[in-house]
Design an enzyme around this catalytic site. Structure first.
Site, mmCIF file in Angstrom:
data_model
loop_
_atom_site.group_PDB
_atom_site.id
_atom_site.type_symbol
_atom_site.label_atom_id
_atom_site.label_comp_id
_atom_site.label_asym_id
_atom_site.label_seq_id
_atom_site.Cartn_x
_atom_site.Cartn_y
_atom_site.Cartn_z
ATOM 1 N N CYS A 122 0.875 -1.200 -0.112
ATOM 2 C CA CYS A 122 -0.279 0.126 -0.003
ATOM 3 C C CYS A 122 0.953 1.507 -0.028
ATOM 4 O O CYS A 122 0.691 2.094 -0.659
ATOM 5 C CB CYS A 122 -1.010 0.039 1.187
ATOM 6 S SG CYS A 122 -0.241 0.029 2.783
ATOM 7 N N ASP A 297 -8.202 5.463 -1.503
ATOM 8 C CA ASP A 297 -7.567 4.237 -0.868
ATOM 9 C C ASP A 297 -6.922 3.179 -1.876
ATOM 10 O O ASP A 297 -7.891 2.630 -2.427
ATOM 11 C CB ASP A 297 -8.816 3.854 0.093
ATOM 12 C CG ASP A 297 -8.565 2.745 0.788
ATOM 13 O OD1 ASP A 297 -7.325 2.235 0.917
ATOM 14 O OD2 ASP A 297 -9.258 2.429 1.989
ATOM 15 N N HIS A 299 -6.233 0.115 -0.820
ATOM 16 C CA HIS A 299 -6.558 -1.180 -0.588
ATOM 17 C C HIS A 299 -7.575 -1.847 -1.047
ATOM 18 O O HIS A 299 -8.069 -3.289 -0.952
ATOM 19 C CB HIS A 299 -7.021 -1.267 1.132
ATOM 20 C CG HIS A 299 -5.784 -0.469 1.959
ATOM 21 N ND1 HIS A 299 -5.657 0.598 1.894
ATOM 22 C CD2 HIS A 299 -4.640 -1.064 2.287
ATOM 23 C CE1 HIS A 299 -4.446 0.910 2.642
ATOM 24 N NE2 HIS A 299 -3.841 -0.195 3.095
#
Length: 450
Positions: A122, A297, A299
Protein backbone atom coordinates in the site's frame (compact mmCIF):
# COMPACT_ATOMS: atom_id res chain seq x y z
CA UNK A 1 -34.07 5.20 3.68
CA UNK A 2 -31.70 2.24 3.41
CA UNK A 3 -32.06 2.54 -0.37
CA UNK A 4 -30.77 6.14 -0.28
CA UNK A 5 -27.89 5.10 1.93
CA UNK A 6 -26.88 2.47 -0.60
CA UNK A 7 -27.04 5.03 -3.39
CA UNK A 8 -24.82 7.40 -1.43
CA UNK A 9 -22.33 4.63 -0.70
CA UNK A 10 -22.24 3.67 -4.36
CA UNK A 11 -21.52 7.25 -5.39
CA UNK A 12 -18.71 7.16 -2.88
CA UNK A 13 -18.41 10.87 -2.19
CA UNK A 14 -21.77 11.85 -0.73
CA UNK A 15 -20.80 12.21 2.89
CA UNK A 16 -17.27 13.39 2.27
CA UNK A 17 -17.85 17.02 1.33
CA UNK A 18 -19.50 19.32 3.87
CA UNK A 19 -21.87 22.07 2.81
CA UNK A 20 -19.73 24.74 4.40
CA UNK A 21 -16.03 25.32 4.01
CA UNK A 22 -13.77 25.84 1.00
CA UNK A 23 -12.33 22.69 -0.56
CA UNK A 24 -8.68 22.59 -1.63
CA UNK A 25 -7.44 19.98 -4.12
CA UNK A 26 -3.68 20.08 -4.74
CA UNK A 27 -3.58 23.86 -4.83
CA UNK A 28 -6.97 24.43 -6.48
CA UNK A 29 -9.75 26.10 -4.51
CA UNK A 30 -13.43 25.16 -4.82
CA UNK A 31 -16.73 26.11 -3.27
CA UNK A 32 -18.24 22.79 -2.13
CA UNK A 33 -21.69 23.28 -3.69
CA UNK A 34 -23.31 24.72 -6.79
CA UNK A 35 -25.03 28.09 -6.51
CA UNK A 36 -28.23 26.16 -7.20
CA UNK A 37 -27.63 23.79 -4.30
CA UNK A 38 -30.66 22.84 -2.29
CA UNK A 39 -29.22 23.80 1.06
CA UNK A 40 -32.56 25.21 2.11
CA UNK A 41 -34.17 21.76 2.13
CA UNK A 42 -34.95 20.70 5.67
CA UNK A 43 -34.89 17.01 6.49
CA UNK A 44 -34.11 14.92 9.51
CA UNK A 45 -32.96 12.01 7.41
CA UNK A 46 -29.19 12.03 6.94
CA UNK A 47 -29.28 9.73 3.91
CA UNK A 48 -31.72 11.98 2.05
CA UNK A 49 -29.70 15.02 3.06
CA UNK A 50 -26.55 13.35 1.74
CA UNK A 51 -28.24 12.52 -1.54
CA UNK A 52 -29.32 16.15 -1.92
CA UNK A 53 -25.73 17.21 -1.27
CA UNK A 54 -24.25 14.99 -3.97
CA UNK A 55 -26.66 16.34 -6.58
CA UNK A 56 -25.52 19.87 -5.80
CA UNK A 57 -21.78 19.29 -5.47
CA UNK A 58 -19.52 21.52 -7.51
CA UNK A 59 -18.91 19.69 -10.84
CA UNK A 60 -15.49 21.32 -11.16
CA UNK A 61 -14.54 19.81 -7.82
CA UNK A 62 -15.76 16.36 -8.84
CA UNK A 63 -13.95 16.54 -12.19
CA UNK A 64 -10.70 17.45 -10.46
CA UNK A 65 -10.97 14.55 -8.03
CA UNK A 66 -11.87 12.16 -10.84
CA UNK A 67 -8.78 13.27 -12.75
CA UNK A 68 -6.41 12.31 -9.94
CA UNK A 69 -4.36 9.22 -10.75
CA UNK A 70 -4.15 6.54 -8.10
CA UNK A 71 -3.22 2.87 -7.81
CA UNK A 72 -4.49 -0.04 -5.75
CA UNK A 73 -3.54 -3.55 -4.77
CA UNK A 74 -3.39 -5.82 -7.80
CA UNK A 75 -3.55 -9.58 -8.19
CA UNK A 76 -2.24 -11.98 -10.83
CA UNK A 77 0.49 -9.63 -11.91
CA UNK A 78 3.84 -10.70 -13.36
CA UNK A 79 5.43 -12.70 -10.52
CA UNK A 80 8.09 -11.25 -8.24
CA UNK A 81 10.52 -13.91 -7.07
CA UNK A 82 10.76 -14.36 -3.33
CA UNK A 83 14.12 -13.76 -1.65
CA UNK A 84 15.16 -16.88 0.23
CA UNK A 85 15.57 -14.81 3.40
CA UNK A 86 12.43 -12.77 2.86
CA UNK A 87 8.76 -13.27 3.77
CA UNK A 88 6.67 -15.98 2.17
CA UNK A 89 4.21 -15.02 -0.56
CA UNK A 90 1.63 -17.44 0.82
CA UNK A 91 -0.58 -16.44 3.71
CA UNK A 92 -3.99 -17.62 4.79
CA UNK A 93 -5.38 -14.07 4.72
CA UNK A 94 -4.88 -13.91 0.96
CA UNK A 95 -7.66 -16.47 0.53
CA UNK A 96 -10.09 -13.86 1.86
CA UNK A 97 -8.73 -10.81 0.09
CA UNK A 98 -8.00 -12.38 -3.28
CA UNK A 99 -9.81 -14.93 -5.39
CA UNK A 100 -9.15 -18.16 -3.43
CA UNK A 101 -8.80 -20.12 -6.66
CA UNK A 102 -6.03 -17.78 -7.82
CA UNK A 103 -4.30 -17.99 -4.46
CA UNK A 104 -4.47 -21.78 -4.40
CA UNK A 105 -3.21 -22.03 -7.97
CA UNK A 106 -0.25 -19.78 -7.21
CA UNK A 107 0.54 -21.73 -4.05
CA UNK A 108 0.59 -25.02 -5.92
CA UNK A 109 2.35 -23.97 -9.11
CA UNK A 110 4.78 -21.29 -7.89
CA UNK A 111 4.88 -20.95 -4.09
CA UNK A 112 8.09 -18.91 -4.18
CA UNK A 113 6.74 -15.94 -6.12
CA UNK A 114 4.51 -12.98 -5.27
CA UNK A 115 1.54 -12.60 -7.59
CA UNK A 116 -0.06 -9.87 -5.50
CA UNK A 117 0.98 -6.98 -3.25
CA UNK A 118 -1.94 -7.48 -0.87
CA UNK A 119 -0.80 -6.77 2.68
CA UNK A 120 2.52 -5.13 1.88
CA UNK A 121 2.24 -2.85 -1.15
CA UNK A 122 0.00 0.00 0.00
CA UNK A 123 2.83 2.47 0.68
CA UNK A 124 4.29 1.75 -2.75
CA UNK A 125 0.87 2.33 -4.33
CA UNK A 126 0.41 5.68 -2.60
CA UNK A 127 3.95 6.63 -3.59
CA UNK A 128 3.10 5.73 -7.18
CA UNK A 129 0.00 7.93 -6.95
CA UNK A 130 2.04 10.87 -5.69
CA UNK A 131 4.57 10.40 -8.51
CA UNK A 132 1.91 9.89 -11.20
CA UNK A 133 0.15 13.13 -10.31
CA UNK A 134 3.47 14.96 -10.39
CA UNK A 135 4.22 13.59 -13.87
CA UNK A 136 0.67 14.34 -15.01
CA UNK A 137 1.21 17.98 -14.03
CA UNK A 138 4.51 18.15 -15.94
CA UNK A 139 3.23 16.42 -19.06
CA UNK A 140 -0.40 17.58 -19.21
CA UNK A 141 -0.57 20.63 -16.89
CA UNK A 142 -2.53 21.04 -13.64
CA UNK A 143 -5.67 22.02 -15.58
CA UNK A 144 -5.89 18.62 -17.29
CA UNK A 145 -9.23 16.84 -16.80
CA UNK A 146 -10.22 13.41 -18.02
CA UNK A 147 -13.14 12.92 -20.38
CA UNK A 148 -15.57 10.25 -19.25
CA UNK A 149 -16.50 9.36 -22.82
CA UNK A 150 -13.03 8.72 -24.21
CA UNK A 151 -9.45 7.87 -23.30
CA UNK A 152 -6.79 10.53 -23.39
CA UNK A 153 -3.95 8.75 -25.20
CA UNK A 154 -1.24 10.94 -23.68
CA UNK A 155 -2.36 10.18 -20.15
CA UNK A 156 -2.84 6.51 -20.95
CA UNK A 157 0.79 6.30 -22.05
CA UNK A 158 1.80 7.98 -18.80
CA UNK A 159 -0.21 5.57 -16.67
CA UNK A 160 1.22 2.58 -18.53
CA UNK A 161 4.63 3.38 -17.08
CA UNK A 162 3.23 2.14 -13.75
CA UNK A 163 1.91 -1.25 -14.91
CA UNK A 164 2.91 -4.27 -12.86
CA UNK A 165 5.80 -5.72 -14.80
CA UNK A 166 9.51 -5.07 -14.53
CA UNK A 167 9.58 -3.86 -18.14
CA UNK A 168 7.56 -0.78 -17.11
CA UNK A 169 9.91 1.81 -15.58
CA UNK A 170 7.73 2.94 -12.65
CA UNK A 171 6.12 -0.39 -11.79
CA UNK A 172 5.75 -1.82 -8.32
CA UNK A 173 8.28 -4.41 -9.45
CA UNK A 174 10.90 -1.73 -10.06
CA UNK A 175 10.12 0.01 -6.76
CA UNK A 176 10.92 -3.28 -5.03
CA UNK A 177 13.99 -3.87 -7.19
CA UNK A 178 15.36 -0.37 -6.55
CA UNK A 179 15.02 -0.51 -2.77
CA UNK A 180 16.40 -4.05 -2.62
CA UNK A 181 19.54 -2.74 -4.29
CA UNK A 182 19.73 0.35 -2.06
CA UNK A 183 19.02 -1.11 1.37
CA UNK A 184 18.60 -4.87 1.01
CA UNK A 185 14.84 -4.73 1.48
CA UNK A 186 13.19 -7.90 0.22
CA UNK A 187 9.99 -8.50 -1.76
CA UNK A 188 7.01 -8.70 0.56
CA UNK A 189 8.47 -6.32 3.12
CA UNK A 190 6.50 -3.19 3.83
CA UNK A 191 7.90 0.12 2.58
CA UNK A 192 8.08 3.12 4.87
CA UNK A 193 8.04 6.75 3.66
CA UNK A 194 11.84 6.89 3.39
CA UNK A 195 12.11 3.73 1.30
CA UNK A 196 9.37 5.02 -0.98
CA UNK A 197 11.18 8.35 -1.42
CA UNK A 198 14.47 6.62 -2.23
CA UNK A 199 12.82 4.36 -4.79
CA UNK A 200 11.07 7.28 -6.50
CA UNK A 201 14.33 9.22 -6.73
CA UNK A 202 16.18 6.23 -8.16
CA UNK A 203 13.51 5.40 -10.73
CA UNK A 204 12.84 8.87 -12.12
CA UNK A 205 16.52 9.76 -12.33
CA UNK A 206 16.94 6.63 -14.44
CA UNK A 207 13.94 7.50 -16.62
CA UNK A 208 14.30 11.06 -17.97
CA UNK A 209 11.35 10.54 -20.33
CA UNK A 210 9.05 11.09 -17.33
CA UNK A 211 9.90 14.80 -17.47
CA UNK A 212 11.27 15.09 -13.93
CA UNK A 213 15.04 14.81 -14.04
CA UNK A 214 15.74 16.17 -10.57
CA UNK A 215 14.61 14.82 -7.22
CA UNK A 216 15.76 15.91 -3.78
CA UNK A 217 14.72 13.76 -0.85
CA UNK A 218 15.01 14.19 2.89
CA UNK A 219 14.48 10.96 4.77
CA UNK A 220 14.70 12.34 8.29
CA UNK A 221 13.29 15.87 8.13
CA UNK A 222 11.96 18.54 5.78
CA UNK A 223 15.22 20.43 5.43
CA UNK A 224 16.03 22.04 2.08
CA UNK A 225 19.64 22.97 1.40
CA UNK A 226 19.52 26.01 -0.84
CA UNK A 227 22.90 25.45 -2.48
CA UNK A 228 21.72 22.07 -3.81
CA UNK A 229 18.63 23.64 -5.36
CA UNK A 230 20.62 26.57 -6.74
CA UNK A 231 22.93 24.18 -8.61
CA UNK A 232 19.95 22.52 -10.28
CA UNK A 233 18.45 25.76 -11.56
CA UNK A 234 21.84 27.18 -12.50
CA UNK A 235 22.25 24.23 -14.85
CA UNK A 236 18.69 24.45 -16.20
CA UNK A 237 16.54 27.43 -15.27
CA UNK A 238 13.36 25.60 -16.36
CA UNK A 239 14.11 22.28 -14.66
CA UNK A 240 11.38 20.30 -12.92
CA UNK A 241 12.31 19.45 -9.34
CA UNK A 242 10.44 16.95 -7.18
CA UNK A 243 10.88 17.43 -3.43
CA UNK A 244 10.13 14.44 -1.20
CA UNK A 245 10.14 14.78 2.58
CA UNK A 246 9.75 11.70 4.76
CA UNK A 247 8.76 13.21 8.08
CA UNK A 248 7.35 12.27 11.44
CA UNK A 249 5.16 14.98 12.93
CA UNK A 250 4.35 13.50 16.31
CA UNK A 251 4.43 10.36 18.40
CA UNK A 252 1.18 8.53 17.68
CA UNK A 253 -0.70 11.37 15.96
CA UNK A 254 0.11 14.63 14.23
CA UNK A 255 0.97 17.35 16.71
CA UNK A 256 -1.61 20.12 16.37
CA UNK A 257 1.31 22.53 15.96
CA UNK A 258 1.63 21.23 12.38
CA UNK A 259 -2.01 21.13 11.30
CA UNK A 260 -1.94 24.58 9.76
CA UNK A 261 1.21 23.71 7.82
CA UNK A 262 -0.24 20.47 6.45
CA UNK A 263 -3.25 22.39 5.18
CA UNK A 264 -0.96 25.03 3.70
CA UNK A 265 1.03 22.37 1.86
CA UNK A 266 -2.08 20.78 0.34
CA UNK A 267 -3.50 24.16 -0.66
CA UNK A 268 -0.24 25.27 -2.26
CA UNK A 269 0.23 25.15 -6.05
CA UNK A 270 3.31 22.98 -5.51
CA UNK A 271 1.64 20.05 -3.76
CA UNK A 272 1.41 16.69 -5.50
CA UNK A 273 -0.04 14.97 -2.46
CA UNK A 274 0.89 13.16 0.72
CA UNK A 275 1.46 9.42 1.10
CA UNK A 276 0.73 8.26 4.61
CA UNK A 277 -2.43 7.50 6.49
CA UNK A 278 -3.85 5.76 9.49
CA UNK A 279 -1.96 3.34 11.73
CA UNK A 280 -3.54 0.45 9.82
CA UNK A 281 -3.22 1.68 6.24
CA UNK A 282 -1.32 3.95 3.88
CA UNK A 283 -3.48 6.40 1.93
CA UNK A 284 -3.00 9.06 -0.73
CA UNK A 285 -4.07 12.49 0.54
CA UNK A 286 -4.84 15.05 -2.15
CA UNK A 287 -6.89 17.79 -0.47
CA UNK A 288 -8.86 18.96 2.53
CA UNK A 289 -11.90 20.83 3.78
CA UNK A 290 -12.05 22.39 7.23
CA UNK A 291 -10.00 19.92 9.34
CA UNK A 292 -10.71 16.82 7.23
CA UNK A 293 -8.16 15.41 4.80
CA UNK A 294 -9.46 13.85 1.57
CA UNK A 295 -7.84 10.63 0.41
CA UNK A 296 -7.89 7.82 -2.14
CA UNK A 297 -7.57 4.31 -0.75
CA UNK A 298 -5.22 1.75 -2.38
CA UNK A 299 -6.63 -1.20 -0.44
CA UNK A 300 -9.39 -2.06 -2.91
CA UNK A 301 -8.04 -5.05 -4.78
CA UNK A 302 -8.17 -5.16 -8.58
CA UNK A 303 -6.92 -7.68 -11.09
CA UNK A 304 -3.67 -7.09 -12.92
CA UNK A 305 -3.76 -4.19 -15.35
CA UNK A 306 -2.15 -6.52 -17.88
CA UNK A 307 -5.42 -8.47 -17.95
CA UNK A 308 -7.52 -5.37 -18.73
CA UNK A 309 -8.31 -3.62 -21.99
CA UNK A 310 -7.22 0.01 -22.34
CA UNK A 311 -10.51 1.55 -21.24
CA UNK A 312 -10.88 -0.67 -18.19
CA UNK A 313 -7.28 -0.03 -17.17
CA UNK A 314 -7.64 3.72 -17.69
CA UNK A 315 -10.75 3.91 -15.55
CA UNK A 316 -9.22 1.73 -12.84
CA UNK A 317 -6.53 4.36 -12.23
CA UNK A 318 -8.80 7.33 -11.57
CA UNK A 319 -10.29 8.30 -8.23
CA UNK A 320 -14.03 8.40 -8.68
CA UNK A 321 -14.53 7.57 -5.00
CA UNK A 322 -12.82 9.21 -2.07
CA UNK A 323 -13.16 9.53 1.66
CA UNK A 324 -12.10 11.85 4.44
CA UNK A 325 -10.18 11.57 7.67
CA UNK A 326 -9.90 14.15 10.42
CA UNK A 327 -6.32 15.29 10.69
CA UNK A 328 -6.21 14.29 14.36
CA UNK A 329 -6.69 10.65 13.32
CA UNK A 330 -3.83 10.66 10.84
CA UNK A 331 -0.60 8.78 11.47
CA UNK A 332 2.31 11.23 11.93
CA UNK A 333 4.73 9.35 9.65
CA UNK A 334 4.23 10.45 6.04
CA UNK A 335 5.79 11.38 2.73
CA UNK A 336 5.23 14.96 1.54
CA UNK A 337 5.54 15.61 -2.19
CA UNK A 338 6.01 18.98 -3.90
CA UNK A 339 6.86 19.88 -7.49
CA UNK A 340 8.75 23.02 -8.51
CA UNK A 341 8.92 23.92 -12.19
CA UNK A 342 11.66 26.41 -12.86
CA UNK A 343 13.71 29.02 -11.01
CA UNK A 344 10.83 31.48 -10.75
CA UNK A 345 8.65 28.91 -8.98
CA UNK A 346 11.52 28.11 -6.64
CA UNK A 347 11.69 31.77 -5.59
CA UNK A 348 7.92 31.80 -5.02
CA UNK A 349 8.10 28.50 -3.12
CA UNK A 350 10.79 29.90 -0.85
CA UNK A 351 8.63 32.91 0.00
CA UNK A 352 5.47 30.83 0.43
CA UNK A 353 7.00 28.46 3.00
CA UNK A 354 9.52 30.71 4.74
CA UNK A 355 7.49 30.68 7.98
CA UNK A 356 6.67 26.97 7.89
CA UNK A 357 7.03 24.89 11.04
CA UNK A 358 7.73 21.83 8.89
CA UNK A 359 9.87 22.97 5.97
CA UNK A 360 13.21 24.57 6.79
CA UNK A 361 15.53 26.38 4.42
CA UNK A 362 19.22 26.00 5.21
CA UNK A 363 22.09 27.53 3.28
CA UNK A 364 24.22 24.43 2.93
CA UNK A 365 24.37 20.90 4.24
CA UNK A 366 26.73 20.62 7.22
CA UNK A 367 29.75 18.40 6.73
CA UNK A 368 28.86 16.34 9.79
CA UNK A 369 25.20 15.85 8.77
CA UNK A 370 24.20 12.52 10.30
CA UNK A 371 21.48 12.02 7.69
CA UNK A 372 23.49 12.79 4.55
CA UNK A 373 23.69 9.14 3.56
CA UNK A 374 19.90 8.82 3.94
CA UNK A 375 20.37 5.90 6.36
CA UNK A 376 20.29 2.94 4.00
CA UNK A 377 20.34 0.20 6.64
CA UNK A 378 17.58 -2.35 6.28
CA UNK A 379 16.15 -1.92 9.74
CA UNK A 380 15.96 1.83 9.71
CA UNK A 381 12.98 2.45 7.48
CA UNK A 382 9.91 0.95 9.05
CA UNK A 383 10.24 -2.35 7.24
CA UNK A 384 7.03 -4.27 7.63
CA UNK A 385 6.66 -7.75 6.20
CA UNK A 386 3.55 -9.54 5.07
CA UNK A 387 3.92 -11.99 7.94
CA UNK A 388 4.07 -9.31 10.64
CA UNK A 389 1.33 -7.42 8.83
CA UNK A 390 -1.09 -10.28 9.38
CA UNK A 391 -0.17 -10.45 13.06
CA UNK A 392 -0.71 -6.72 13.48
CA UNK A 393 -4.04 -6.80 11.58
CA UNK A 394 -3.11 -3.97 9.28
CA UNK A 395 -0.98 -3.05 6.31
CA UNK A 396 0.51 0.08 7.84
CA UNK A 397 3.40 0.02 10.21
CA UNK A 398 2.73 0.06 13.95
CA UNK A 399 4.52 3.17 15.19
CA UNK A 400 4.89 1.86 18.72
CA UNK A 401 6.50 -1.35 17.53
CA UNK A 402 8.88 0.56 15.30
CA UNK A 403 9.99 2.90 18.02
CA UNK A 404 10.70 -0.04 20.29
CA UNK A 405 12.85 -1.60 17.58
CA UNK A 406 11.18 -5.00 17.97
CA UNK A 407 10.87 -5.50 14.20
CA UNK A 408 14.44 -4.56 13.46
CA UNK A 409 16.41 -7.20 11.63
CA UNK A 410 19.62 -6.10 13.34
CA UNK A 411 20.59 -3.79 16.20
CA UNK A 412 20.72 -0.14 15.20
CA UNK A 413 22.61 2.79 16.67
CA UNK A 414 20.58 4.86 19.05
CA UNK A 415 17.89 7.06 17.50
CA UNK A 416 18.48 6.04 13.85
CA UNK A 417 15.02 4.49 13.57
CA UNK A 418 13.23 7.75 14.14
CA UNK A 419 11.87 9.72 11.23
CA UNK A 420 11.33 12.94 13.19
CA UNK A 421 10.96 16.36 11.67
CA UNK A 422 13.50 18.93 12.79
CA UNK A 423 11.30 22.02 12.88
CA UNK A 424 12.23 25.51 13.91
CA UNK A 425 10.60 25.49 17.34
CA UNK A 426 10.31 21.85 18.29
CA UNK A 427 12.50 19.96 20.69
CA UNK A 428 12.56 16.17 20.45
CA UNK A 429 13.65 14.23 23.51
CA UNK A 430 14.39 10.51 23.47
CA UNK A 431 13.43 8.78 26.70
CA UNK A 432 14.64 5.27 27.35
CA UNK A 433 15.95 2.95 30.02
CA UNK A 434 18.87 1.05 28.44
CA UNK A 435 18.88 -1.42 31.32
CA UNK A 436 15.35 -2.57 30.64
CA UNK A 437 14.77 -4.06 27.16
CA UNK A 438 11.02 -4.03 27.76
CA UNK A 439 10.92 -0.23 28.08
CA UNK A 440 10.15 1.30 24.71
CA UNK A 441 12.04 4.26 23.34
CA UNK A 442 9.57 7.11 23.13
CA UNK A 443 9.65 10.42 21.31
CA UNK A 444 8.41 13.16 23.62
CA UNK A 445 7.50 16.49 22.09
CA UNK A 446 8.23 19.40 24.38
CA UNK A 447 5.84 22.09 23.19
CA UNK A 448 6.80 24.54 25.89
CA UNK A 449 9.34 26.11 23.55
CA UNK A 450 7.00 26.30 20.58
Amino acid sequence: MEFLSRISQHLGIVEDVDRDGTVFILGKEYAPLNNKSRTDVETDDSALESLINIVSLNPGLLSDVHSRVFFTYRTQFTPIRRNENGPSPINFTLFFRDNPINTLENALTDPDSFYSDIGWGCMIRTGQALLANAIQRVKLAREFRINASRIDDNELNLIRWFQDDVKYPLSLHNFVKAEEKISGMKPGQWFGPSATARSIKTLIEGFPLCGIKNCIISTQSADIYEDEVTRIFHKDRDANLLLLFAVRLGVDKINSLYWKDIFKILSSPYSVGIAGGKPSSSLYFFGYQNENLFYLDPHNTQQSSLMMDDLEFYRSCHGHKFNKLHISETDPSMLLGMLISGKNEWDQFHTYFRDSQIIQFLTTRPENDLYQSANMSVGSDSIHSLESDIQDTGEYVDVGTLVSGKQMSSPQPKDEEFEDVKCKSQRIIVCEDPADPEVEQVLVEDSSSC
